[in-house]
Design a protein around this motif. Structure first.
Motif, short mmCIF file in Angstrom:
data_model
loop_
_atom_site.label_atom_id
_atom_site.label_comp_id
_atom_site.label_asym_id
_atom_site.label_seq_id
_atom_site.Cartn_x
_atom_site.Cartn_y
_atom_site.Cartn_z
N LEU A 1 4.93 -20.86 -11.47
CA LEU A 1 5.92 -19.92 -10.94
C LEU A 1 5.66 -18.50 -11.42
CD1 LEU A 1 8.56 -19.44 -9.37
CD2 LEU A 1 9.81 -20.00 -11.46
N VAL A 2 5.31 -18.34 -12.67
CA VAL A 2 5.03 -17.00 -13.22
C VAL A 2 3.82 -16.38 -12.52
CG1 VAL A 2 4.28 -15.76 -15.28
CG2 VAL A 2 6.12 -17.44 -15.45
N LEU A 3 2.77 -17.17 -12.33
CA LEU A 3 1.58 -16.64 -11.65
C LEU A 3 1.89 -16.29 -10.20
CD1 LEU A 3 -1.22 -19.00 -13.03
CD2 LEU A 3 -0.83 -16.60 -13.60
N ASN A 4 2.68 -17.11 -9.51
CA ASN A 4 3.03 -16.80 -8.14
C ASN A 4 3.84 -15.51 -8.04
OD1 ASN A 4 1.78 -19.19 -7.45
ND2 ASN A 4 3.68 -20.34 -7.19
N CYS A 5 4.81 -15.36 -8.93
CA CYS A 5 5.61 -14.13 -8.93
C CYS A 5 4.73 -12.91 -9.19
CB CYS A 5 6.72 -14.22 -9.98
SG CYS A 5 8.03 -15.41 -9.59
N ALA A 6 3.85 -13.01 -10.18
CA ALA A 6 2.96 -11.89 -10.49
C ALA A 6 2.05 -11.57 -9.31
CB ALA A 6 2.13 -12.21 -11.73
N GLY A 7 1.54 -12.61 -8.64
CA GLY A 7 0.64 -12.39 -7.51
C GLY A 7 1.33 -11.68 -6.36
N PHE A 8 2.54 -12.06 -6.03
CA PHE A 8 3.21 -11.43 -4.90
C PHE A 8 3.80 -10.07 -5.27
CE2 PHE A 8 2.86 -15.67 -3.15
CZ PHE A 8 2.59 -15.41 -1.82
N ILE A 9 4.12 -9.84 -6.53
CA ILE A 9 4.49 -8.48 -6.95
C ILE A 9 3.28 -7.56 -6.78
CG2 ILE A 9 5.08 -7.07 -8.96
CD1 ILE A 9 6.85 -9.37 -9.91
N TYR A 10 2.12 -8.05 -7.14
CA TYR A 10 0.89 -7.28 -6.97
C TYR A 10 0.65 -6.98 -5.48
CZ TYR A 10 -4.01 -5.89 -7.54
OH TYR A 10 -5.19 -5.20 -7.52
N ILE A 11 0.83 -7.98 -4.63
CA ILE A 11 0.63 -7.78 -3.19
C ILE A 11 1.61 -6.74 -2.65
CG2 ILE A 11 0.86 -8.89 -0.94
CD1 ILE A 11 -0.30 -11.41 -2.16
N GLY A 12 2.88 -6.81 -3.08
CA GLY A 12 3.87 -5.84 -2.61
C GLY A 12 3.52 -4.41 -2.97
N ALA A 13 3.00 -4.21 -4.17
CA ALA A 13 2.60 -2.86 -4.57
C ALA A 13 1.27 -2.45 -3.96
CB ALA A 13 2.51 -2.79 -6.10
N TRP A 14 0.44 -3.40 -3.57
CA TRP A 14 -0.90 -3.13 -3.06
C TRP A 14 -0.91 -2.83 -1.56
CZ3 TRP A 14 -3.39 -6.15 0.59
CH2 TRP A 14 -4.76 -5.92 0.78
N LEU A 15 0.11 -3.24 -0.81
CA LEU A 15 0.12 -3.13 0.65
C LEU A 15 -0.13 -1.68 1.10
CD1 LEU A 15 3.14 -5.44 1.55
CD2 LEU A 15 0.73 -5.87 2.06
N PRO A 16 -1.07 -1.45 2.02
CA PRO A 16 -1.41 -0.09 2.47
C PRO A 16 -0.53 0.37 3.64
CG PRO A 16 -2.98 -1.64 3.38
CD PRO A 16 -2.01 -2.45 2.57
N PHE A 17 0.71 0.74 3.37
CA PHE A 17 1.63 1.10 4.44
C PHE A 17 1.14 2.31 5.24
CE2 PHE A 17 4.38 -1.36 1.62
CZ PHE A 17 5.08 -2.14 2.53
N THR A 18 0.52 3.27 4.59
CA THR A 18 0.07 4.47 5.31
C THR A 18 -1.06 4.17 6.29
OG1 THR A 18 -1.41 4.97 3.46
CG2 THR A 18 0.77 5.98 3.42
N ALA A 19 -1.82 3.13 6.05
CA ALA A 19 -2.94 2.79 6.93
C ALA A 19 -2.51 2.02 8.17
CB ALA A 19 -3.98 1.98 6.16
N PHE A 20 -1.24 1.65 8.25
CA PHE A 20 -0.78 0.90 9.42
C PHE A 20 -0.72 1.77 10.68
CE2 PHE A 20 1.71 -2.16 6.47
CZ PHE A 20 0.54 -2.83 6.20
#
Length: 583
Positions: free
Chosen positions: A270-289
């Motif tokens: 659970l900890v690894l999953n939470c960390a992974g999706f927090i990373y994805i949320g901060a990594w998403l390239p919204f400006t490139a959409f």
């Protein structure tokens, strides 16, 4: 905890939302893209650890020898479904995005082909799924999501070889030798050998008293990291190796027995999953959409996402489910086709593809650079939409069930107060005609076309208010219940026959009556087991079938003179929700 248990929202949605809030587009506290050239390498390895740990956990949690016992259904669900979705998504990308050719579209579609095991585990392993999804369907979906993540390598490798190699023959040769033999086959064999070796080693150590229960739990994470470390070092399919190792180590059930009821591995996962999706949320390239120079616009991305949701898995599952023994009908096939989320696996495969491609110029000079400039933008948008749709599907289903249940309870209670038809007849589409003796002027007339004929105004209906766990069967004068198997619900009898009234009387009913509390229900104590089974037997989504309970009861018979006029009887069922509102 409240959101997980009551709202059925898992760590996928919550972690991604928190990452977006902490990322550069909101609070600007955590920005993975500010790390320069190391961003892609850190993203790749972070997703690798999270994904491989989840795959290892799925392999361990499957029942003993599950892959061998269900090989047919798993093989049909993985290979044809992935190939179908790969070609369909590639065709849609090729049509929507003009700068991208079909081979590059195949590479992008390969990133969206596998089902994410983290999202799948969060959905099929949640409280709602355990209550409402059959176990065989949950197991096959977990195994399928783990297997097709490792099998995404061949789909990606053929696309990259066709893009990078100068000749078609050289591309297919490398794809077969490197993509299949070295990566997939060797990775699977190596993972299976490591899992069986670890299992035998730990059983020997356990027999000699060299390892205890806590050490078994600690090996859960250590073995997963060791497997992906060895396989990624030599360049084989480390994801498929992790899944194979997890399945092999628990093949005989010994490892599962030792870690049973231990929560440490689940907490780590659970900890690894939470960390992974927090990373994805901060990594998403919204400006490139919104990059018109690359042919990427928001409306094209939205159309692509909707097409992926409806065409990537659902048609293939509806066509193939007759050959999958674990899927019973088309509803389960539709459920399996819908819950094929894309998340960590898609980000990992797209980042892996980016490490094989050249760094793009601005603007891109050739098709390789166009693929490198667009692959992560397209994949990340589809991943974001999948997290929202698949992560919130269970909360919406749960909310819909609650609203429907509450609405049905209120409507049935109100209807029972305004009609002379019993509650258990309200759900029928066409109500049968009830024959009426001519000598009973005040009785219920007939039911035709879904309506009950009104009784005489001089004879107001008598209501019997009954709790949800109490069922009262009342029969009017001149009517008796038809035996099982005969046509009709009621049939007339002679006037001289007496009224027979069956009740479930509680021991303390007389005490309440003597105390002047006529509004208090008589049956407040739990009836015997056989009567309780009878009362619950006919209760199906609010409908009563009290006639089926009659042979099981021991009725109290009360003789009433036949010449006494008996008004129509209406039963009002009061559900627990109504009592809660009243309080």
């Amino acid at each position: 905890m409240y959101s997980r248990l009551e709202l059925y929202m898992n760590e996928v949605v919550l972690g991604t939302g928190f990452g977006v809030l902490m990322g550069p587009h909101c609070a600007n506290i955590f920005d993975p893209r500010s790390w320069g050239d190391q961003t892609q390498r850190i993203t790749l390895e972070s997703m690798r650890v999270v994904l491989a740990t989840g795959l290892f956990a799925i392999g361990v949690e499957l029942p003993r020898s599950y892959l061998a016992d269900h090989a047919k259904g798993l093989l049909i669900m993985v290979v044809p479904t992935m190939a179908f979705g790969w070609l369909i998504v590639a065709s849609i990308i090729f049509v929507l995005f003009e700068p991208i050719n079909f081979v590059s579209s195949l590479a992008i579609a390969a990133c969206l082909t596998p089902t994410d095991p983290i999202i799948c585990a969060a959905i099929v392993g949640g409280k709602f799924a355990i209550k409402h999804v059959p176990k065989n369907l949950r197991l096959i979906l977990s195994a399928e999501s783990a297997a097709n993540d490792g099998l995404a390598y061949p789909f990606l490798s053929i696309s990259l070889y066709l893009t990078l190699e100068s000749t078609l023959g050289g591309a297919f040769t490398k794809w077969f030798v490197v993509g299949w033999l070295y990566q997939v086959i060797l990775g699977t064999v190596l993972g299976t050998a490591m899992g069986l070796g670890f299992s035998k080693l730990m059983k020997v150590a356990h027999r000699r008293g060299l390892i205890d229960r806590e050490s078994y739990v600690s090996q859960f994470l250590a073995l997963a990291v060791f497997t992906i470390g060895v396989c990624s070092t030599i360049g084989t399919d480390d994801l498929l190796a992790a899944f194979a190792a997890g399945s092999a180590i628990s093949w005989d059930g010994h490892f599962n027995t030792q870690i049973e009821n231990e929560v440490f591995s689940s907490v780590i996962d659970l900890v690894l999953n939470c960390a992974g999706f927090i990373y994805i949320g901060a990594w998403l390239p919204f400006t490139a959409f919104n990059s018109p120079e690359l042919g990427i616009t928001p409306w094209r991305l939205i159309v692509l996402f909707l097409a992926v949701i409806f065409l990537r898995r659902i048609p293939a599952m509806l066509l193939l489910y007759p050959w999958v023994p674990e899927i019973a009908d088309w509803r389960e096939a539709l459920f399996s086709g819908h819950f094929g989320g894309m998340g960590v696996g898609a980000i990992f495969v797209s980042t892996l593809a980016l490490t094989k491609l050249p760094v793009p110029n601005s603007p891109p000079q050739n098709q390789q650079e166009i693929l490198a400039a667009t692959i992560q933008t397209i994949v990340s948008f589809v991943v974001l939409g999948s997290i929202l749709i698949h992560g919130l599907s269970i909360p919406f289903f749960s909310a819909g069930r609650r609203i429907h249940s509450r609405t049905v309870s209120i409507s049935r209670t109100w209807t029972s107060r305004t009609t002379a038809v019993p509650d258990w007849l309200l759900g029928t589409s066409t109500l049968p005609e009830l024959p009426v003796p001519p000598s009973m002027p005040g009785s219920i007339g007939h039911v035709a076309g879904g309506r009950a004929a009104p009784a005489s105004e001089a004879d107001p209906p008598v209501k019997l208010a009954v709790d949800a766990d109490v069922r009262v069967e009342a029969q009017e004068v001149g009517h008796r219940a038809a035996p099982p198997g005969e046509a009709g619900l009621l049939e007339p009898e002679h006037e001289s026959h007496r009224l027979r009234r069956r009740t479930l009387a509680a021991p303390d009913a007389g005490r309440h009556a003597s105390q002047g509390d006529p509004g208090r229900h008589a049956a407040e104590t739990e009836p015997p087991a056989h009567e309780q089974d009878c009362m619950l037997q006919g209760l199906n989504d609010g409908h009563e079938r009290v006639e089926s309970c009659a042979p099981m009861l021991q009725p109290e018979e009360t003789a009433v003179s036949a010449d006494v006029h008996t008004p129509p009887v209406v039963k009002t069922v009061r559900f627990p929700e109504d009592e809660t509102k009243g309080q």
